[in-house]
Scaffold this motif. Structure first.
Motif, PDB file in Angstrom:
ATOM      1  N   ARG A  84      -8.844  -6.285   8.546  1.00 31.44           N
ATOM      2  CA  ARG A  84      -9.108  -5.341   7.390  1.00 31.44           C
ATOM      3  C   ARG A  84      -8.915  -6.260   6.117  1.00 31.44           C
ATOM      4  O   ARG A  84      -7.934  -7.253   5.949  1.00 31.44           O
ATOM      5  CB  ARG A  84      -8.039  -4.412   7.324  1.00 31.44           C
ATOM      6  CG  ARG A  84      -8.252  -3.201   7.949  1.00 31.44           C
ATOM      7  CD  ARG A  84      -7.731  -3.226   9.534  1.00 31.44           C
ATOM      8  NE  ARG A  84      -8.105  -2.125  10.485  1.00 31.44           N
ATOM      9  CZ  ARG A  84      -9.364  -1.970  11.193  1.00 31.44           C
ATOM     10  NH1 ARG A  84     -10.286  -2.788  11.008  1.00 31.44           N
ATOM     11  NH2 ARG A  84      -9.315  -0.961  11.472  1.00 31.44           N
ATOM     12  N   ASP A  85      -9.671  -6.187   5.189  1.00 35.02           N
ATOM     13  CA  ASP A  85      -9.572  -6.769   3.879  1.00 35.02           C
ATOM     14  C   ASP A  85     -10.215  -5.874   2.631  1.00 35.02           C
ATOM     15  O   ASP A  85     -10.423  -4.894   2.975  1.00 35.02           O
ATOM     16  CB  ASP A  85     -10.427  -8.045   3.799  1.00 35.02           C
ATOM     17  CG  ASP A  85     -11.895  -8.140   4.001  1.00 35.02           C
ATOM     18  OD1 ASP A  85     -12.344  -7.081   3.734  1.00 35.02           O
ATOM     19  OD2 ASP A  85     -12.435  -8.766   4.384  1.00 35.02           O
ATOM     20  N   MET A  86     -10.178  -6.574   1.508  1.00 29.27           N
ATOM     21  CA  MET A  86     -10.486  -5.728   0.346  1.00 29.27           C
ATOM     22  C   MET A  86     -11.984  -5.060   0.585  1.00 29.27           C
ATOM     23  O   MET A  86     -12.171  -3.818  -0.045  1.00 29.27           O
ATOM     24  CB  MET A  86     -10.729  -6.728  -0.776  1.00 29.27           C
ATOM     25  CG  MET A  86      -9.452  -6.992  -1.412  1.00 29.27           C
ATOM     26  SD  MET A  86      -9.675  -8.231  -2.533  1.00 29.27           S
ATOM     27  CE  MET A  86     -10.516  -7.520  -3.827  1.00 29.27           C
ATOM     28  N   SER A 138      -5.655  -8.061   4.937  1.00 30.14           N
ATOM     29  CA  SER A 138      -4.753  -7.105   4.381  1.00 30.14           C
ATOM     30  C   SER A 138      -3.818  -6.327   5.463  1.00 30.14           C
ATOM     31  O   SER A 138      -2.918  -5.738   5.019  1.00 30.14           O
ATOM     32  CB  SER A 138      -5.551  -5.793   3.883  1.00 30.14           C
ATOM     33  OG  SER A 138      -6.500  -6.521   2.886  1.00 30.14           O
ATOM     34  N   GLU A 139      -4.237  -6.576   6.738  1.00 32.55           N
ATOM     35  CA  GLU A 139      -3.214  -5.999   7.607  1.00 32.55           C
ATOM     36  C   GLU A 139      -3.102  -7.379   8.651  1.00 32.55           C
ATOM     37  O   GLU A 139      -4.002  -8.136   9.210  1.00 32.55           O
ATOM     38  CB  GLU A 139      -3.842  -4.962   8.474  1.00 32.55           C
ATOM     39  CG  GLU A 139      -2.873  -4.631   9.871  1.00 32.55           C
ATOM     40  CD  GLU A 139      -3.680  -3.313  10.549  1.00 32.55           C
ATOM     41  OE1 GLU A 139      -4.233  -2.534   9.907  1.00 32.55           O
ATOM     42  OE2 GLU A 139      -3.106  -3.250  11.715  1.00 32.55           O
ATOM     43  N   ARG A 174     -13.445  -4.163   3.757  1.00 33.07           N
ATOM     44  CA  ARG A 174     -13.790  -3.627   5.083  1.00 33.07           C
ATOM     45  C   ARG A 174     -12.734  -2.998   5.813  1.00 33.07           C
ATOM     46  O   ARG A 174     -11.572  -3.637   5.963  1.00 33.07           O
ATOM     47  CB  ARG A 174     -14.201  -4.837   5.900  1.00 33.07           C
ATOM     48  CG  ARG A 174     -14.808  -4.875   7.349  1.00 33.07           C
ATOM     49  CD  ARG A 174     -14.908  -5.940   8.261  1.00 33.07           C
ATOM     50  NE  ARG A 174     -15.845  -6.972   7.608  1.00 33.07           N
ATOM     51  CZ  ARG A 174     -17.254  -6.747   7.843  1.00 33.07           C
ATOM     52  NH1 ARG A 174     -17.416  -5.478   8.656  1.00 33.07           N
ATOM     53  NH2 ARG A 174     -18.198  -7.103   7.274  1.00 33.07           N
ATOM     54  N   VAL A 175     -12.940  -2.127   6.494  1.00 33.37           N
ATOM     55  CA  VAL A 175     -12.034  -1.312   7.476  1.00 33.37           C
ATOM     56  C   VAL A 175     -12.806  -0.873   8.798  1.00 33.37           C
ATOM     57  O   VAL A 175     -13.514   0.147   8.559  1.00 33.37           O
ATOM     58  CB  VAL A 175     -11.307  -0.159   6.985  1.00 33.37           C
ATOM     59  CG1 VAL A 175     -10.548   0.519   8.231  1.00 33.37           C
ATOM     60  CG2 VAL A 175     -10.201  -0.349   5.930  1.00 33.37           C
ATOM     61  N   PHE A 185       0.822  -1.062  -0.070  1.00 36.11           N
ATOM     62  CA  PHE A 185      -0.007  -0.122   0.018  1.00 36.11           C
ATOM     63  C   PHE A 185       1.107   1.285   0.054  1.00 36.11           C
ATOM     64  O   PHE A 185       1.838   1.492   0.578  1.00 36.11           O
ATOM     65  CB  PHE A 185      -0.808  -0.085   1.360  1.00 36.11           C
ATOM     66  CG  PHE A 185      -1.770  -1.064   1.454  1.00 36.11           C
ATOM     67  CD1 PHE A 185      -2.993  -1.063   0.270  1.00 36.11           C
ATOM     68  CD2 PHE A 185      -1.793  -2.012   2.249  1.00 36.11           C
ATOM     69  CE1 PHE A 185      -3.951  -1.941   0.622  1.00 36.11           C
ATOM     70  CE2 PHE A 185      -2.915  -3.058   2.360  1.00 36.11           C
ATOM     71  CZ  PHE A 185      -3.971  -2.849   1.275  1.00 36.11           C
ATOM     72  N   LEU A 213     -16.672  -1.191   3.467  1.00 40.21           N
ATOM     73  CA  LEU A 213     -16.559  -0.014   2.528  1.00 40.21           C
ATOM     74  C   LEU A 213     -17.431  -0.080   1.549  1.00 40.21           C
ATOM     75  O   LEU A 213     -18.035  -0.888   0.916  1.00 40.21           O
ATOM     76  CB  LEU A 213     -15.077  -0.188   1.743  1.00 40.21           C
ATOM     77  CG  LEU A 213     -13.856  -0.308   2.824  1.00 40.21           C
ATOM     78  CD1 LEU A 213     -12.435  -0.709   1.989  1.00 40.21           C
ATOM     79  CD2 LEU A 213     -13.624   0.892   3.518  1.00 40.21           C
ATOM     80  N   PHE A 265       1.362  -5.406   5.951  1.00 45.35           N
ATOM     81  CA  PHE A 265       0.150  -5.305   5.202  1.00 45.35           C
ATOM     82  C   PHE A 265       0.412  -5.720   3.773  1.00 45.35           C
ATOM     83  O   PHE A 265       1.550  -5.644   3.170  1.00 45.35           O
ATOM     84  CB  PHE A 265       0.208  -3.401   5.181  1.00 45.35           C
ATOM     85  CG  PHE A 265       0.184  -2.982   6.152  1.00 45.35           C
ATOM     86  CD1 PHE A 265      -0.882  -2.681   6.820  1.00 45.35           C
ATOM     87  CD2 PHE A 265       1.342  -2.815   7.049  1.00 45.35           C
ATOM     88  CE1 PHE A 265      -1.071  -2.103   8.348  1.00 45.35           C
ATOM     89  CE2 PHE A 265       1.483  -2.275   8.443  1.00 45.35           C
ATOM     90  CZ  PHE A 265       0.112  -1.877   9.252  1.00 45.35           C
ATOM     91  N   ARG A 266      -0.581  -6.420   3.533  1.00 49.88           N
ATOM     92  CA  ARG A 266      -0.647  -6.947   1.869  1.00 49.88           C
ATOM     93  C   ARG A 266      -1.833  -6.395   1.118  1.00 49.88           C
ATOM     94  O   ARG A 266      -2.965  -6.571   1.277  1.00 49.88           O
ATOM     95  CB  ARG A 266      -0.657  -8.551   2.203  1.00 49.88           C
ATOM     96  CG  ARG A 266       0.305  -9.108   3.024  1.00 49.88           C
ATOM     97  CD  ARG A 266       1.613  -9.265   2.255  1.00 49.88           C
ATOM     98  NE  ARG A 266       2.565  -9.655   3.344  1.00 49.88           N
ATOM     99  CZ  ARG A 266       2.928 -10.781   3.592  1.00 49.88           C
ATOM    100  NH1 ARG A 266       2.116 -11.912   3.214  1.00 49.88           N
ATOM    101  NH2 ARG A 266       3.937 -11.167   4.546  1.00 49.88           N
ATOM    102  N   GLY A 267      -1.381  -5.645   0.036  1.00 50.10           N
ATOM    103  CA  GLY A 267      -2.550  -5.079  -0.693  1.00 50.10           C
ATOM    104  C   GLY A 267      -2.939  -6.016  -1.912  1.00 50.10           C
ATOM    105  O   GLY A 267      -3.491  -5.642  -2.692  1.00 50.10           O
ATOM    106  N   GLU A 268      -2.597  -7.238  -1.653  1.00 50.80           N
ATOM    107  CA  GLU A 268      -3.074  -8.210  -2.635  1.00 50.80           C
ATOM    108  C   GLU A 268      -4.559  -8.469  -2.953  1.00 50.80           C
ATOM    109  O   GLU A 268      -5.139  -8.277  -2.000  1.00 50.80           O
ATOM    110  CB  GLU A 268      -2.392  -9.895  -2.655  1.00 50.80           C
ATOM    111  CG  GLU A 268      -1.000  -9.833  -2.264  1.00 50.80           C
ATOM    112  CD  GLU A 268      -0.620 -10.800  -1.211  1.00 50.80           C
ATOM    113  OE1 GLU A 268      -1.195 -11.207  -0.584  1.00 50.80           O
ATOM    114  OE2 GLU A 268       0.719 -11.048  -1.600  1.00 50.80           O
ATOM    115  N   LYS A 269      -5.192  -8.548  -3.988  1.00 49.88           N
ATOM    116  CA  LYS A 269      -6.386  -8.893  -4.115  1.00 49.88           C
ATOM    117  C   LYS A 269      -7.048 -10.193  -3.868  1.00 49.88           C
ATOM    118  O   LYS A 269      -7.593 -10.713  -5.036  1.00 49.88           O
ATOM    119  CB  LYS A 269      -6.900  -8.096  -5.565  1.00 49.88           C
ATOM    120  CG  LYS A 269      -6.728  -6.608  -5.396  1.00 49.88           C
ATOM    121  CD  LYS A 269      -7.319  -5.996  -6.941  1.00 49.88           C
ATOM    122  CE  LYS A 269      -7.096  -4.450  -6.761  1.00 49.88           C
ATOM    123  NZ  LYS A 269      -6.996  -3.565  -7.860  1.00 49.88           N
TER     124      LYS A 269
END
Lengths: 436, 436
Positions: free
Chosen positions: A425-427, A224-225, A429-430, A175, A434, A212-216
């Motif tokens: 956290r994922d694609m 993601s975290e 949701r934070v 990110f 989202l 942190f991983r921004g992979e889809k």
């Protein structure tokens, strides 16, 4: 009057005490009202009788999750009304009830087994369930036991940075952060480079670090975290030295968790993990031979599950190491096994079907590391800070990284790793979902 | 032969051993070469005599920070050649020297007292200095002792998120992150909202969390990435209950650090912190009266230093609490003191001239909290996830936050807090200096 914790009530039999906590359940029998009141130490039954006129009036308004302070006498419950558990044979007969905090009507009862999305939408509530408290009580023990196991072995903890100057490994999608004056920074995908630097001062270093991983990826295995428990150690002969320490650490953690949380494991129907004298170690090629699989450069999730079943069946082990993945499939700093090229001295540790740890011996020679970067199309100039560690003398070393959420999930056999993150956290949701 | 750590050499007097570590200094006396070899446990003198022909040839090439493996005999040093320290009366007389890793020429000797910018430019090297190792050895003890002190008091550790959906406090400038699909996320400026949520399941929760401040401050007190040690506790009467726990925790941490690291403190000429029976507690207005200052809503750095000098002089204390700042100057969730409005039940803990901790009793009533948000121009809708904790019943609670780097810096009386971060980030630096 000072507050007595529920767990200390049995030793106060016959005494007047003050307790405080959350109303879990209210049972209104007209003349009598019963409450289950939870505090951090346990849940106790509270009885309000018609003698306590004011308290009865107050108790009529009480609903689940109201927070109350109760004064009353600790009494033995009638023989035929006792329940299991340490507080099952006592109750508090109320003199006064004081409301500390009201709660609005709940969307569902806290102990309802809601689906994962609803669970996450209402985390501030669902974390209060027995399930929520259990998962994160056990997770806290994992973190502490992991640290203790490493401190005992002379590892020094350090705080690894989250903000980094570039996507160090060039692999996992990092990110981007708006840093000062239109400059960009990135979120660390791993504490790797820093823990290698820390071998210089300390030989043995560890960190509990956010990555942190921004992979889809939208799977039951990805976040993601994440929280990684990483260690790195100098003066190793090869990856086996690292695996030995890891195995000892995992063994310590598992033992402590099982000793301390038998009740939690039993509520999840989770067995104590099987940890034989020696965890089985297989090369990737051996795994593929056992499974009758083709020689792909990595294992598929399904193959990870199968080889774990095999290890359980053949070696009575819930853990299995897989080594010697192709060097080119591992991170740039991975040491190639000179006698097994093009395979590396890297390893994964699988636990009940899932990779929970990945590690290797690392390249420690400056020239070799720069050459490897260039082979991979990475610009050594961008790594000049990190490369100082090698320029100024670093011993042969290695290390590994355990995913805290994955470890937690497999200990409790949770179907989805998101349940093992307090605030996942994922694609999509934070905290809240989202907007699409 | 397995490696012997330097600290274990005295018990191997007369034996042949293998040691490994970094060459700190090489002294070439022609026929004799002396090396100081450092490993994680200490530094020992190694002697290469003409009898070890090959070793002497190898030793001639050795320079500072080369990594070597040495076999030799542990001998007593001649009486008149002994030095202080646990390894000062022995040496290893070499049979073989094996180079594990070479080092290029250093930009300066590791123990050189370089300025802060140079120190940071060369961290992978300067962290290896006695000073570097000391600071982060002591810091690791602070973190561990803090956790132990809270676990002992039934606090449960949790992992607080770094990625958040909005700049929660609306105060400190939050860094923006490019999240998935053109959406924005932010870096947490505090774990505050999450630890309040954690009061629901656990009453008592703590976290060691990374937080990020995008403020454009370039001082000796500010960092852009910090480590906070935070706790939050339910069922408090007021802020004094929180301050009591904090004081006990600080006392535990200071005691353990002083017991374990007398050597480090002495190398920094740092005294053991003065911790009287009771830390002095002053209201802001009382501080201003003592200092003859005007009634501003906060303290200036210079005033923090002055009141600490006063506390040391008058109360033999290196710590002093300041309470009752104006509510409007504190975060939105701060509880106003009903009998002292418009002043709050918030506090700062100052240590040797610097605020190292800030805390308060929090608002626990849902309606009051929503009203406060609206007063401050914050949109309760954006806080709907957090507000669930209050909607569904939260007891009176409070907590506080200790800055790890500031605490470390004051323990060792470091002039700049950047030295107390292993990898400090600020306006001009993420590892390397940022281009202007």
């Amino acid at each position: 009057m000072t507050r007595t914790l529920n767990k200390n009530l049995p030793e106060n039999l016959g005494q007047t005490v003050k307790i405080a906590g959350w109303v879990e359940v209210r049972r209104d029998h007209g003349k009598l009202i019963f409450l289950d009141v939870r505090d951090r130490s346990g849940t106790v039954q509270v009885v309000i009788t018609p003698k306590a006129t004011e308290a009865l009036e107050t108790a009529k308004q009480l609903r689940a999750q109201w927070v109350v302070e109760v004064e009353g006498e600790v009494k033995a419950r009638p023989e035929n009304m006792r329940t299991d558990g340490p507080l099952g044979s006592i109750e508090v007969v109320v003199q006064t009830v004081n409301v500390l905090s009201e709660a609005q009507e709940l969307p569902f009862e806290v102990e309802t087994d809601v689906n994962i999305d609803t669970r996450l939408d209402y985390l501030p509530l669902t974390l209060r369930s027995q399930r929520g408290r259990d998962i994160f009580t056990l997770q806290a023990t994992i973190v502490n036991a992991y640290g203790e196991a490493l401190r005992k072995r002379e590892f020094v903890e350090y705080q690894s940075p989250v903000l980094v100057g570039s996507d160090a490994e060039g692999g996992a999608a990092a990110f981007t952060v708006d840093y000062y004056y239109d400059q960009k920074a990135y979120l660390a995908t791993s504490p790797q480079l820093y823990k290698q630097i820390m071998v210089g001062p300390f030989e043995r270093a560890f960190t509990i670090a956010k990555v942190f991983r921004g992979e889809k990826h939208a799977t039951t295995r990805h976040l993601s975290e994440l929280t990684q428990m990483d260690f790195e150690m100098g003066f190793v002969n090869d990856h086996l030295d690292v695996m030995n320490v890891l195995e000892e650490v995992v063994r310590d953690v598992v033992r402590i968790v099982c000793e301390r949380h038998a009740d939690i494991l039993s509520r999840f129907n989770a067995e104590n993990p099987l940890t034989p004298e020696k965890f089985p170690i297989l090369k990737l090629s051996e795994v593929q031979k056992i499974l009758g699989a083709s020689d792909a450069p990595d294992l598929e999730p399904e193959q990870e599950r199968s080889i774990c079943e095999w290890a359980k069946r053949e070696h009575a082990s819930d853990f299995v190491f897989v080594t010697h993945f192709p060097t080119k499939k591992r991170a740039f700093y991975t040491y190639e096994d000179p006698s097994e090229a093009p395979y590396s001295r890297g390893f994964d540790l699988l636990f009940r079907g899932l990779e929970i740890n990945s590690g290797s011996q690392r390249i420690h020679d400056y020239d070799m590391l720069v050459a490897r970067m260039e082979e991979r199309g990475l610009d050594p100039e961008k790594f000049s800070f990190y490369l100082q560690a090698f320029k100024y003398g670093l011993p042969p070393h290695g290390g590994c990284s355990t995913g805290l959420e994955r470890f937690t999930a497999r200990m409790l056999e949770l179907p989805n790793v998101k349940e093992a993150s307090a605030f996942p956290r994922d694609m999509t949701r934070v905290d809240a979902r989202l907007s699409e």
